[in-house]
Enzyme design. Structure first.
Site, PDB file in Angstrom:
ATOM      1  N   GLU A  79       0.848  -1.197   0.000  1.00  0.00           N
ATOM      2  CA  GLU A  79       0.000   0.000   0.000  1.00  0.00           C
ATOM      3  C   GLU A  79       0.880   1.243   0.000  1.00  0.00           C
ATOM      4  O   GLU A  79       0.389   2.353   0.178  1.00  0.00           O
ATOM      5  CB  GLU A  79      -0.937   0.000   1.201  1.00  0.00           C
ATOM      6  N   CYS A 111      -3.398  -3.685   4.853  1.00  0.00           N
ATOM      7  CA  CYS A 111      -2.527  -4.771   5.318  1.00  0.00           C
ATOM      8  C   CYS A 111      -3.039  -6.160   4.938  1.00  0.00           C
ATOM      9  O   CYS A 111      -2.446  -7.163   5.323  1.00  0.00           O
ATOM     10  CB  CYS A 111      -2.364  -4.697   6.825  1.00  0.00           C
ATOM     11  N   SER A 201      -9.850   1.747  14.941  1.00  0.00           N
ATOM     12  CA  SER A 201      -9.214   0.694  14.132  1.00  0.00           C
ATOM     13  C   SER A 201      -8.899  -0.544  14.971  1.00  0.00           C
ATOM     14  O   SER A 201      -9.040  -1.678  14.502  1.00  0.00           O
ATOM     15  CB  SER A 201      -7.942   1.215  13.445  1.00  0.00           C
ATOM     16  N   HIS A 233      -1.971 -10.517  12.278  1.00  0.00           N
ATOM     17  CA  HIS A 233      -1.445  -9.247  11.761  1.00  0.00           C
ATOM     18  C   HIS A 233      -1.029  -8.435  12.990  1.00  0.00           C
ATOM     19  O   HIS A 233      -1.804  -8.271  13.925  1.00  0.00           O
ATOM     20  CB  HIS A 233      -2.522  -8.506  10.961  1.00  0.00           C
ATOM     21  N   LYS A 242      -3.978  -8.800  22.201  1.00  0.00           N
ATOM     22  CA  LYS A 242      -5.415  -8.626  22.472  1.00  0.00           C
ATOM     23  C   LYS A 242      -6.238  -9.597  21.623  1.00  0.00           C
ATOM     24  O   LYS A 242      -7.266 -10.088  22.056  1.00  0.00           O
ATOM     25  CB  LYS A 242      -5.839  -7.190  22.165  1.00  0.00           C
TER      26      LYS A 242
HETATM   27  P1  HMG Z   1      -2.549   6.371  21.921  1.00  0.00           P
HETATM   28  O1  HMG Z   1      -3.863   7.015  22.127  1.00  0.00           O
HETATM   29  O2  HMG Z   1      -1.355   7.241  21.875  1.00  0.00           O
HETATM   30  O3  HMG Z   1      -2.244   5.298  23.031  1.00  0.00           O
HETATM   31  O4  HMG Z   1      -2.606   5.537  20.569  1.00  0.00           O
HETATM   32  P2  HMG Z   1      -3.158   4.789  24.244  1.00  0.00           P
HETATM   33  O5  HMG Z   1      -3.384   5.884  25.203  1.00  0.00           O
HETATM   34  O6  HMG Z   1      -4.338   4.035  23.727  1.00  0.00           O
HETATM   35  O7  HMG Z   1      -2.119   3.764  24.891  1.00  0.00           O
HETATM   36  C1  HMG Z   1      -1.722   2.623  24.207  1.00  0.00           C
HETATM   37  C2  HMG Z   1      -1.604   1.484  25.218  1.00  0.00           C
HETATM   38  O8  HMG Z   1      -0.515   1.788  26.098  1.00  0.00           O
HETATM   39  C3  HMG Z   1      -2.837   1.334  26.112  1.00  0.00           C
HETATM   40  O9  HMG Z   1      -2.988  -0.042  26.341  1.00  0.00           O
HETATM   41  C4  HMG Z   1      -2.419   2.033  27.397  1.00  0.00           C
HETATM   42  O10 HMG Z   1      -3.101   1.576  28.542  1.00  0.00           O
HETATM   43  C5  HMG Z   1      -0.952   1.647  27.450  1.00  0.00           C
HETATM   44  P3  HMG Z   1      -4.433  -0.737  26.183  1.00  0.00           P
HETATM   45  O11 HMG Z   1      -5.329  -0.041  27.141  1.00  0.00           O
HETATM   46  O12 HMG Z   1      -4.838  -0.513  24.747  1.00  0.00           O
HETATM   47  O13 HMG Z   1      -4.158  -2.183  26.469  1.00  0.00           O
HETATM   48  N1  HMG Z   1      -0.107   2.518  28.265  1.00  0.00           N
HETATM   49  C6  HMG Z   1       0.833   2.061  29.093  1.00  0.00           C
HETATM   50  N2  HMG Z   1       1.218   0.801  29.410  1.00  0.00           N
HETATM   51  C7  HMG Z   1       2.257   0.662  30.302  1.00  0.00           C
HETATM   52  N3  HMG Z   1       2.867   1.708  30.892  1.00  0.00           N
HETATM   53  C8  HMG Z   1       2.509   2.983  30.616  1.00  0.00           C
HETATM   54  C9  HMG Z   1       1.456   3.191  29.676  1.00  0.00           C
HETATM   55  N4  HMG Z   1       0.847   4.289  29.168  1.00  0.00           N
HETATM   56  C10 HMG Z   1      -0.103   3.869  28.307  1.00  0.00           C
HETATM   57  N5  HMG Z   1       3.140   4.002  31.206  1.00  0.00           N
HETATM   58  C11 HMG Z   1      -2.803   3.822  18.950  1.00  0.00           C
HETATM   59  C12 HMG Z   1      -2.383   4.157  20.369  1.00  0.00           C
HETATM   60  C13 HMG Z   1      -2.507   2.351  18.674  1.00  0.00           C
HETATM   61  C14 HMG Z   1      -4.303   4.066  18.775  1.00  0.00           C
HETATM   62  C15 HMG Z   1      -1.991   4.730  17.960  1.00  0.00           C
HETATM   63  O14 HMG Z   1      -0.622   4.447  18.074  1.00  0.00           O
HETATM   64  C16 HMG Z   1      -2.423   4.554  16.506  1.00  0.00           C
HETATM   65  O15 HMG Z   1      -3.363   5.191  16.049  1.00  0.00           O
HETATM   66  N6  HMG Z   1      -1.706   3.663  15.727  1.00  0.00           N
HETATM   67  C17 HMG Z   1      -2.057   3.410  14.321  1.00  0.00           C
HETATM   68  C18 HMG Z   1      -3.309   2.579  14.159  1.00  0.00           C
HETATM   69  C19 HMG Z   1      -3.119   1.111  14.413  1.00  0.00           C
HETATM   70  O16 HMG Z   1      -2.031   0.595  14.459  1.00  0.00           O
HETATM   71  N7  HMG Z   1      -4.247   0.390  14.539  1.00  0.00           N
HETATM   72  C20 HMG Z   1      -4.220  -1.054  14.733  1.00  0.00           C
HETATM   73  C21 HMG Z   1      -5.460  -1.740  14.202  1.00  0.00           C
HETATM   74  S1  HMG Z   1      -5.745  -1.304  12.492  1.00  0.00           S
HETATM   75  C22 HMG Z   1      -4.609  -2.283  11.637  1.00  0.00           C
HETATM   76  O17 HMG Z   1      -4.058  -3.193  12.176  1.00  0.00           O
HETATM   77  C23 HMG Z   1      -4.350  -1.926  10.212  1.00  0.00           C
HETATM   78  C24 HMG Z   1      -3.064  -1.155   9.960  1.00  0.00           C
HETATM   79  O18 HMG Z   1      -1.961  -2.035  10.061  1.00  0.00           O
HETATM   80  C25 HMG Z   1      -3.111  -0.467   8.595  1.00  0.00           C
HETATM   81  C26 HMG Z   1      -3.456  -1.280   7.375  1.00  0.00           C
HETATM   82  O19 HMG Z   1      -4.325  -2.141   7.360  1.00  0.00           O
HETATM   83  O20 HMG Z   1      -2.883  -0.937   6.327  1.00  0.00           O
HETATM   84  C27 HMG Z   1      -2.859  -0.073  10.974  1.00  0.00           C
END
Ligand code: HMG
Length: 387
Positions: A79, A111, A201, A233, A242
């Site tokens: 992509e 992906c 997502s 993935h 998860k």
């Molecule tokens: P965010 O809002 O910065 O992070 O974005 P958060 O506040 O949700 O924290 C992330 C995790 O860290 C959470 O864990 C927190 O609790 C934890 P969870 O509650 O989810 O289990 N956390 C901590 N843990 C330990 N010690 C600490 C601490 N602080 C926080 N001190 C987000 C995170 C992934 C949303 C962002 O990085 C993002 O938007 N990433 C891109 C999107 C993505 O990867 N999505 C995945 C699903 S979609 C997909 O897989 C397709 C893709 O590959 C694209 C395609 O298909 O081409 C993306």
């Protein structure tokens, strides 16, 4: 007829950043990236690597002369391709010195596309059993500096050689897939970074896992304990954790602890590289095959593919006798362990200087020791070097 994966090759750039240092630079607690996202290192991709060179470097490590003679179809799944019209697979086939009487194609669906390409290859081989199909998943994940998505970037390629009588894993008959029009992640025309509704997502990913696994079970009645392991993935490795936990919560298992151990094995490589987009699932499969001492011939592995937008597919493969002999564990571990750490400033410079359009330029390739590199753009045409 058995059809499946005969060889798996992997390549990522020679450079990486330390996720704890990225967290410090962004004013975040390092454990958010290390534990919360499950990422330790992230590939930093220099301007001299693009999805064509990453793909060619991944494939060059696994192909021998007889493969070159038998490959009649090359599919580049990406992509983050380099041209809106011409398939990157044509450049890759040329760099690899493949025959000219072959088909070459590029496929896209976020992906998910490598999985679509593998299923296409499977159908093709059933009609042409003496031929091989080279599928290469190659991407550079870009969300932008100082965005929420930044710690989930990465890049690299996985080359997957498909054949009849595969030496690594054979595809099982059943497969369940699901498509739904959602805006969780996309990259509008003209953008060189993705737009994302991050938390949404992560939920859609799990929703489609649930739907496709249920549909898969309805096809064949397999229970979760009929599997020897899973590969997901992995946009960041916590997401797959998860996924594993969601399957275990929804389906009674006597092997829950074992599955979580296998999950740790399946994310070893991905933790060191970051998101490869469509290659991530297959890097995780590679990690599982190369690093698990428990896997045996005949074991069934469940594979969950997810591409935003969104398409999900759950299918399974059976591990083949003698599979360990055909893996390149030492080479892949060496590639990961011998990379050079770069500072956050250097990574930012690499990110900003990436070649994302067709403007003419000359690139300094001396710091990049890969076999295939991008040397620049001349007359709006990318210039590749093979060394
Ligand atoms: P965010 O809002 O910065 O992070 O974005 P958060 O506040 O949700 O924290 C992330 C995790 O860290 C959470 O864990 C927190 O609790 C934890 P969870 O509650 O989810 O289990 N956390 C901590 N843990 C330990 N010690 C600490 C601490 N602080 C926080 N001190 C987000 C995170 C992934 C949303 C962002 O990085 C993002 O938007 N990433 C891109 C999107 C993505 O990867 N999505 C995945 C699903 S979609 C997909 O897989 C397709 C893709 O590959 C694209 C395609 O298909 O081409 C993306």
């Amino acid at each position: 007829m058995k059809i499946g994966i005969d060889k798996l090759g992997f390549y990522t750039s020679e450079f990486y950043i330390d996720m704890a240092k990225l967290a410090q630079a962004r004013g975040e607690d390092p454990n958010k990236y290390l534990i919360g996202l499950g990422q330790e290192k992230m590939a930093a991709i220099p301007p001299t690597q693009d999805t064509v060179t990453l793909a060619a470097n991944a494939a060059a490590g696994v192909l021998d002369d007889s493969d070159r003679e038998q490959i009649s179809f090359v599919i580049l799944a990406t992509e983050s391709g380099i041209d809106n019209s011409k398939a990157g697979a044509i450049y890759v086939a040329d760099l690899l010195g493949l025959r000219k009487n072959i088909r070459t194609l590029e496929v896209k669906q976020a992906c998910y596309s490598a999985t679509a390409a593998l299923q296409l290859a499977r159908g093709y081989i059933s009609l042409h059993p003496t031929e091989k199909v080279l599928v290469i998943a190659s991407d550079i994940a870009r969300y932008g500096l100082q965005t929420k998505g930044e710690p989930t970037q990465g890049g690299g390629a996985v080359a997957i050689l498909m054949s009849a009588e595969p030496r690594l894993v054979a595809f099982d008959a059943d497969s369940a897939f699901y498509s739904e029009n959602v805006m969780d992640f996309w990259r509008p025309l003209g953008n060189d970074t993705a737009l994302v509704d991050g938390h949404y997502s992560t939920n859609i990913y799990l929703d489609l896992l649930n739907k496709t696994f249920q549909d898969y079970q309805a096809q064949n009645g397999y229970q979760i304990d009929d599997f020897a392991g899973f590969a997901f993935h992995l946009p960041f490795t916590k997401q797959g954790k998860k996924g594993m936990q969601a399957l275990l919560a929804a389906h009674a298992s006597q092997k829950a602890e074992y599955f979580m151990e296998m999950f740790e094995v399946s994310r070893q490589y991905n933790k060191q590289v970051g998101n490869l987009y469509t290659g991530s699932l297959y890097l995780s499969l590679l990690s599982l095959l190369e690093n698990s001492s428990q896997l045996q011939a005949g074991d069934r592995l469940g594979l969950y593919s997810y591409g935003s937008g969104a398409v999900g597919e759950f299918y399974s493969v059976t591990v083949q006798p003698g599979f360990r002999k055909w893996l390149q564990k030492q080479e892949h571990q060496q590639l990961l362990n011998h990379r050079q750490e770069v500072t956050i400033t250097t990574y930012e410079k690499m990110f900003t200087e990436a070649v994302v359009d067709g403007t003419d330029r000359k690139l300094d390739t001396t710091a990049d020791h890969a076999r295939f590199v991008l040397a620049g753009v001349k007359d709006h045409k990318r210039v590749y070097l093979s060394r």
